[in-house]
Design a protein around this motif. Structure first.
Motif, PDB file in Angstrom:
ATOM      1  N   GLU A 131       7.201  -4.311  11.904  1.00 19.68           N
ATOM      2  CA  GLU A 131       7.437  -4.611  10.484  1.00 19.68           C
ATOM      3  C   GLU A 131       6.475  -5.658   9.917  1.00 19.68           C
ATOM      4  O   GLU A 131       6.010  -5.512   8.784  1.00 19.68           O
ATOM      5  CB  GLU A 131       8.887  -5.051  10.282  1.00 19.68           C
ATOM      6  N   GLU A 152       5.327  -3.419   7.025  1.00 20.03           N
ATOM      7  CA  GLU A 152       5.994  -2.152   6.752  1.00 20.03           C
ATOM      8  C   GLU A 152       5.135  -0.930   7.034  1.00 20.03           C
ATOM      9  O   GLU A 152       5.351   0.141   6.471  1.00 20.03           O
ATOM     10  CB  GLU A 152       6.530  -2.115   5.312  1.00 20.03           C
ATOM     11  N   THR A 175       4.179   2.256   9.224  1.00 18.78           N
ATOM     12  CA  THR A 175       4.964   3.127  10.090  1.00 18.78           C
ATOM     13  C   THR A 175       4.095   4.011  10.973  1.00 18.78           C
ATOM     14  O   THR A 175       4.604   4.707  11.842  1.00 18.78           O
ATOM     15  CB  THR A 175       5.878   4.040   9.256  1.00 18.78           C
ATOM     16  N   GLN A 212      -0.488   1.495   5.193  1.00 20.43           N
ATOM     17  CA  GLN A 212      -0.091   0.504   4.193  1.00 20.43           C
ATOM     18  C   GLN A 212      -1.335  -0.224   3.697  1.00 20.43           C
ATOM     19  O   GLN A 212      -2.363  -0.282   4.393  1.00 20.43           O
ATOM     20  CB  GLN A 212       0.876  -0.522   4.774  1.00 20.43           C
ATOM     21  N   PRO A 217       3.992  -4.633  -0.185  1.00 21.61           N
ATOM     22  CA  PRO A 217       3.537  -3.411   0.479  1.00 21.61           C
ATOM     23  C   PRO A 217       3.255  -2.300  -0.523  1.00 21.61           C
ATOM     24  O   PRO A 217       4.032  -2.065  -1.450  1.00 21.61           O
ATOM     25  CB  PRO A 217       4.716  -3.047   1.394  1.00 21.61           C
TER      26      PRO A 217
END
Length: 681
Positions: free
Chosen positions: A254, A277, A279, A294, A300
């Motif tokens: 994260e 954030e 993924t 990101q 973000p």
């Protein structure tokens, strides 16, 4: 030119993009996605022309529709997930190759690296759906094996990963994960609970598991021995990717991405707090970059960010319209695809230039010869279209001079300052060209000129001719200063660093000629044809032939060392300080010998993917670049043998060279492109 972050194409597709797969030639992308619940259009698979940014076709999939697509290693087939329509289709036209009749819904499919089988995860259909993983034959659709346990039916499978050798399959589902024998289906190892992501190292021996507790665990499949990397104190690793050389792994948590060593678990950098954030993370094939979905900053934003794999520095980024669900580098690492969501019924696909190439010069014909100036960023090339061209490789790439020839160019040499170049030609002439002026002189040898060289002082041009002579010509005028007879046609000429000796190759013989008088001082005969010559410091000459390597004191003609090789050598090079010698050949190996005494020391052996074309040290001697017949150029760290970066080419690379300061690497490829990339790691 590969300007980093250049958006090449944007394609709007009639479904949210969830999965991407490149064909191995980098010309097409398979794209899949499932529309949101309640949309009767279900899911779709599209084939996109990556060169033009056009959609070749869109295929509607059965409901429940595909959320996954995987392309075979040969680029001919794609496996698609789903229910009744799960199976294998032709990439060219979507004609079905086979359908897998397994009574189950495939949520994800993955082609094995060898292309023989497809792995799938999902759940059986019926009154009670049972979770399972299964493998089916990619040609017939026949299920080879399946496993329904020991899986918790209230959890879902998450991810699949094949080992590069196609022998192992890792399946992850919720808090449980397992490694199977990919061919027979035997359960080989249960991985620790709560694995979120998984990848194999290139040697297929180790699983890199991203855990929910913030660690990455490198687990030896055979022994269970584990190395732990502590990436975060609490947050789990949602995605992991392993570098192509297996030394590094990237992960996202994260707070942001991180890179760590697979052997030690030590962090190279990260997690980066301004890239939260993420993924998804992917490792660039050239080892220099990683990409995440990101945009850096306090807030973000969806899109793509490409980072240095060594430091984590953001190299470039671009915001997308909405969630970026998948990222995929092209096989050669020059481009990257990003796919995501626009709205419930649409998705986007963007293609970017990664920025590996600093300059690209299209010759329109195969580049057969390359030489770089010793003190200036200038290259001279010879091409199959019978032309010689000179370029500045740190600027626009415009030619400084062009010299058409009436027959193929056999060899080129460039002056130290980059203002002049000499060529040899099958028409029997040696020619001197100067930047901005063109042809200065042309000397007829009567038969093909096979090789040319310019003396370190810049006053002589040496030529090797098919008429069994080596000649020295005045650089300024082309007037012949001397000629020296040889036992057969002369195929290579090389000056010693002090310019006092000219070494020549003549079939199985090497002749050492006094560069001042033209008298043959020594002759070294062998059993194999001489393929390459190189001078080191203090007059040490390396001879690479079909039997191995010989070192010769050029002042006395004494062979000081002989190193047999299992197959023919094709390349040899000294480091600039003369303390290292590299050889390479058709056995696909490069050997780097230390030279501290009369004979070479124990070599460091570098394994390559194909027979060796050429090897060259970078200034400073910490890096060696190797070109192979496959088109791959690899830069290795001399001290350790670790790969630093790769440059993939679509055709074999004939030659390569570093600029004098080591800042640029120039490659000459059979596709007619002269490429310039950063020469440092």
């Amino acid at each position: 030119m590969g300007v980093p972050g250049t958006r090449l194409h944007e394609v709007i597709l009639p479904m949210p993009v969830s999965s991407l797969g490149w064909t191995p030639d980098g010309k097409h992308l398979a794209v899949s996605g499932t529309n949101f619940a309640g949309d009767s259009s279900g899911g779709k698979v599209a084939i996109v022309d990556a060169s033009h940014g056009t959609v070749d076709f869109v295929l509607n999939q059965a409901d429940p529709a595909t959320d996954s697509v995987s392309v075979s290693a040969d680029g001919l087939w794609m496996a698609v997930s789903g229910q009744d329509a799960k199976g294998v289709l032709a990439v060219e036209d979507a004609n079905p190759r086979c359908t897998n009749p397994e009574f189950a819904v495939a949520d994800q499919v993955l082609f094995g690296p060898d292309g023989r089988f497809v792995a799938a995860v999902g759940s059986s259909t019926g009154f009670v759906g049972g979770l399972q993983v299964w493998v089916f034959d990619a040609a017939t659709g026949e299920t080879k094996w399946r496993s329904t346990g020991p899986f918790d039916e209230f959890r879902q499978f998450g991810k699949l990963a094949y080992s590069p050798d196609s022998r192992l399959l890792a399946a992850i589902r919720g808090g449980e994960s397992f490694v199977f024998d990919a061919v027979g289906g035997d359960l080989l190892r249960a991985l620790p609970d709560f694995v979120e992501s998984v990848a194999f190292t290139p040697d297929s021996k180790t699983v890199v598991a991203g855990m929910t507790d913030g660690t990455a665990r490198m687990i030896d499949v055979a022994s269970g021995a584990t190395v732990v990397a502590k990436v975060h104190d609490v947050v789990g690793l949602g995605s992991v990717a392993v570098s192509r050389d297996g030394r590094w792994a990237a992960a996202v948590v994260e707070p942001g991405p991180a890179v760590f060593g697979t052997a030690t678990g030590e962090l190279r950098f990260g997690p980066l707090p301004d890239l939260g954030e993420c993924t998804k993370v992917v490792y660039g094939p050239d080892l220099r970059t990683i990409a995440v979905n990101q945009i850096p900053g306090d807030t973000p934003r969806p899109g793509i960010a490409v980072l240095s794999a060594a430091t984590g520095a953001v190299l470039w980024s671009d915001e997308g319209p909405d969630i970026a669900r998948d990222l995929a580098y092209s096989p050669d690492g020059s481009r990257i695809a990003v796919g995501g969501i626009i709205d419930p019924g649409q998705g986007y696909l963007r293609l970017y230039e990664v920025g590996g190439e600093l300059l690209r010069i299209d010759h329109g014909s195969t580049i057969t010869q390359l030489a770089l100036a010793r003190t200036a960023p200038v290259a001279v090339t010879g091409t199959a279209d019978q032309n010689v061209r000179m370029y500045r490789v740190d600027a626009s790439g415009d030619p400084l001079v062009e010299g058409p020839h009436p027959s193929p160019v056999t060899s080129v040499a460039i002056g130290a300052d980059g203002l002049s170049a000499v060529s040899g030609c099958l028409d029997g002439h040696a020619r001197l060209f100067k930047a901005l002026f063109g042809l200065v002189w042309k000397i007829d040898h009567g038969q093909a000129v096979n090789a040319v060289a310019i003396s370190p002082a810049g006053d002589l041009v040496a030529t090797g001719c098919a008429d069994r002579t080596a000649r020295a010509l005045e650089f300024a005028t082309g007037a012949e200063r001397w000629r020296c007879p040889h036992p057969s046609g002369v195929t290579a000429v090389v000056f010693s660093p002090d310019g006092s000796v000219l070494a020549t190759a003549s079939n199985r013989s090497t002749v050492l000629v006094d560069a001042g008088t033209g008298q043959a001082a020594h002759r070294i005969d062998g059993d194999g044809k001489v393929r390459a010559l190189a001078f080191g410091k203090d007059g040490l000459l390396a001879i690479a032939d079909e039997n191995g390597l010989r070192l010769v004191d050029s002042r006395s003609g004494t062979v000081t060392a002989t190193v047999p090789h299992p197959r023919a050598l094709t390349a040899v090079s000294f480091s600039t300080d003369g303390l290292l010698l590299a050889s390479g050949g058709v056995d696909r190996q490069v050997r780097i010998f230390p030279l501290t005494g009369a004979t070479p020391g124990e070599p460091r052996v570098l394994d390559c993917d194909a027979p060796i074309r050429t090897v060259v040290f970078r200034a400073g001697d910490k890096t060696i670049a190797v070109a192979t017949e496959s088109g791959m150029v690899t830069a290795f760290e001399v001290a350790t043998g670790f790969e630093q970066y790769r440059v993939a080419h679509p055709a074999p690379v004939r030659d390569l060279a570093f600029t004098a300061d080591g800042g640029l690497l120039v490659t000459a490829c059979d596709d007619g492109i002269l490429r310039v990339v950063g020469g440092r790691p």
